[in-house]
Design a protein around this motif. Structure first.
Motif, PDB file in Angstrom:
ATOM      1  N   THR A   1       0.846  -1.199   0.000  1.00  0.00           N
ATOM      2  CA  THR A   1       0.000   0.000   0.000  1.00  0.00           C
ATOM      3  C   THR A   1       0.880   1.247   0.000  1.00  0.00           C
ATOM      4  O   THR A   1       0.562   2.242  -0.627  1.00  0.00           O
ATOM      5  N   HIS A   2       1.982   1.169   0.728  1.00  0.00           N
ATOM      6  CA  HIS A   2       2.995   2.225   0.719  1.00  0.00           C
ATOM      7  C   HIS A   2       4.238   1.664   1.400  1.00  0.00           C
ATOM      8  O   HIS A   2       4.224   0.508   1.840  1.00  0.00           O
ATOM      9  N   LEU A   3       5.306   2.454   1.473  1.00  0.00           N
ATOM     10  CA  LEU A   3       6.596   1.891   1.894  1.00  0.00           C
ATOM     11  C   LEU A   3       7.038   2.325   3.287  1.00  0.00           C
ATOM     12  O   LEU A   3       8.212   2.162   3.634  1.00  0.00           O
ATOM     13  N   HIS A   4       6.151   2.857   4.106  1.00  0.00           N
ATOM     14  CA  HIS A   4       6.537   3.162   5.490  1.00  0.00           C
ATOM     15  C   HIS A   4       7.033   1.885   6.167  1.00  0.00           C
ATOM     16  O   HIS A   4       6.594   0.777   5.851  1.00  0.00           O
ATOM     17  N   THR A   5       7.932   2.061   7.146  1.00  0.00           N
ATOM     18  CA  THR A   5       8.631   0.913   7.733  1.00  0.00           C
ATOM     19  C   THR A   5       7.704  -0.152   8.313  1.00  0.00           C
ATOM     20  O   THR A   5       7.978  -1.349   8.209  1.00  0.00           O
ATOM     21  N   ASP A   6       6.577   0.269   8.879  1.00  0.00           N
ATOM     22  CA  ASP A   6       5.682  -0.707   9.518  1.00  0.00           C
ATOM     23  C   ASP A   6       4.872  -1.483   8.484  1.00  0.00           C
ATOM     24  O   ASP A   6       4.104  -2.374   8.845  1.00  0.00           O
ATOM     25  N   HIS A   7       5.053  -1.183   7.213  1.00  0.00           N
ATOM     26  CA  HIS A   7       4.436  -1.954   6.129  1.00  0.00           C
ATOM     27  C   HIS A   7       5.495  -2.695   5.308  1.00  0.00           C
ATOM     28  O   HIS A   7       5.200  -3.701   4.678  1.00  0.00           O
ATOM     29  N   ALA A   8       6.722  -2.155   5.321  1.00  0.00           N
ATOM     30  CA  ALA A   8       7.802  -2.691   4.489  1.00  0.00           C
ATOM     31  C   ALA A   8       8.828  -3.501   5.281  1.00  0.00           C
ATOM     32  O   ALA A   8       9.699  -4.134   4.696  1.00  0.00           O
TER      33      ALA A   8
ATOM     34  N   GLY B   1      -4.580   0.031   3.950  1.00  0.00           N
ATOM     35  CA  GLY B   1      -3.319   0.649   4.370  1.00  0.00           C
ATOM     36  C   GLY B   1      -3.585   1.711   5.426  1.00  0.00           C
ATOM     37  O   GLY B   1      -4.320   1.474   6.383  1.00  0.00           O
ATOM     38  N   ASP B   2      -3.008   2.887   5.217  1.00  0.00           N
ATOM     39  CA  ASP B   2      -3.143   3.960   6.208  1.00  0.00           C
ATOM     40  C   ASP B   2      -4.033   5.100   5.698  1.00  0.00           C
ATOM     41  O   ASP B   2      -3.786   6.271   6.006  1.00  0.00           O
ATOM     42  N   THR B   3      -5.082   4.776   4.938  1.00  0.00           N
ATOM     43  CA  THR B   3      -6.005   5.837   4.509  1.00  0.00           C
ATOM     44  C   THR B   3      -6.660   6.516   5.710  1.00  0.00           C
ATOM     45  O   THR B   3      -6.998   7.691   5.664  1.00  0.00           O
TER      46      THR B   3
ATOM     47  N   GLY C   1      -2.451  10.409  -0.524  1.00  0.00           N
ATOM     48  CA  GLY C   1      -2.677  11.326   0.592  1.00  0.00           C
ATOM     49  C   GLY C   1      -1.721  11.057   1.741  1.00  0.00           C
ATOM     50  O   GLY C   1      -0.844  11.860   2.029  1.00  0.00           O
ATOM     51  N   HIS C   2      -1.874   9.900   2.376  1.00  0.00           N
ATOM     52  CA  HIS C   2      -0.974   9.528   3.474  1.00  0.00           C
ATOM     53  C   HIS C   2       0.469   9.493   2.967  1.00  0.00           C
ATOM     54  O   HIS C   2       1.400   9.937   3.647  1.00  0.00           O
ATOM     55  N   THR C   3       0.648   8.941   1.771  1.00  0.00           N
ATOM     56  CA  THR C   3       1.877   9.130   0.990  1.00  0.00           C
ATOM     57  C   THR C   3       1.418   9.371  -0.449  1.00  0.00           C
ATOM     58  O   THR C   3       0.303   8.989  -0.813  1.00  0.00           O
TER      59      THR C   3
END
Ligand SMILES: [Zn+2]
Length: 268
Positions: free
Chosen positions: A102-109, A204-206, A183-185
């Motif tokens: 969904t995006h590459l923030h550390t808690d997802h990647a 994700g983090d919407t 938006g979030h990223t």
């Protein structure tokens, strides 16, 4: 993990939201970091990879970065990483065909290292925004990605899916669709699984909870507030048109709603 209460529900005008978030004295309760798996006839699909247990190593997070200094705390045990979690439900990580980020923030990647054999899909925009020194300044940890990490860069098409103006069909069956929720990223996407008459939305983090989505409340860290609001509106419209099970990554209620296939109730 815990973040500042104002990260979950942002306060103040655009440019002040991030500093107000970091200055917040109130933490959230402990939040889950969910990642998702779809056992699809065309291959196993994973959405996001969660976090790594390495977060407890001193210096894993860049101490010079204000967000890591002030804004977040994480606790992950080795058996909570996605590799062991998949094996616990009888799925070999090597057998995963696609990993959609969904995006590459550390808690997802953080769990990417478990998927050396999978095709990993990231939007071109997300990858460009997260890599290199600028990516680090923006709070991504590109130096922690696996050496071999070379994702398939995807561009969404101007193909409407419900209220979402941009989408990309992942499966030939057309039942798993990546939709743009920027938006979030800038390159943030969500994944829709069309299941019978309902849609499961891996979001994700919407937003950090379903209620905040219903209220149209954006978080305290999105660099583009207008885009984040627009994405929430698309999700609200989607949930008004059909039964949608809405699953943000850090909503403590997400797992139970998925289990029950409980759709959003949009109050009118
Ligand atoms: Zn995030």
């Amino acid at each position: 993990m815990v973040v500042k209460a104002r990260q979950r529900s942002g306060k103040g005008p655009g440019p002040l939201r991030l500093p107000l978030t970091l200055a917040d004295r109130e933490w959230t309760e402990r939040l889950p970091i969910y990642a998702w798996v779809i056992e699809h006839p065309e291959g196993v699909i994973v959405v996001d990879t969660g976090e790594t247990a390495r977060v407890s190593e001193p210096g894993y997070f860049p101490r010079w970065h204000p967000y890591y200094r002030l804004g977040v705390k994480e606790w992950v045990e080795p058996e909570q990483e996605i590799g062991p979690q998949l094996r616990a439900v009888g799925i070999e990580p090597d057998a995963v065909r696609w990993v959609v980020m969904t995006h590459l923030h550390t808690d997802h990647a953080g769990g990417l290292g478990h998927f050396a054999k999978s095709e990993i899909l990231v939007t071109r925009r997300e990858f460009a925004n997260a890599r290199g020194m600028l990516g680090k300044l923006r709070g991504f940890l590109p130096h922690r990605w696996p050496e071999w990490f070379l994702p398939t860069l995807i561009d969404l098409e101007s193909q409407q899916h419900g209220p979402f103006p941009q989408s990309l069909r992942l499966t030939d069956a057309g039942d798993v669709i990546i939709v743009g929720t920027t938006g979030h990223t800038p390159g943030h996407v969500s994944v829709v699984l069309e299941e019978d008459d309902r849609s499961i939305l891996f979001a994700g983090d919407t937003s950090y909870t379903e209620q905040l989505m219903i209220e149209g409340e954006t978080d305290g860290v999105s660099p583009d507030l207008g885009a984040a609001r627009m994405s929430l509106r698309w999700i609200q419209d989607f949930a008004s048109q059909r039964p949608v099970v809405y699953l943000p990554s850090h909503d403590p209620g997400s797992a139970q709603r998925l289990h029950e296939r409980r759709a959003v109730t949009m109050s009118t």
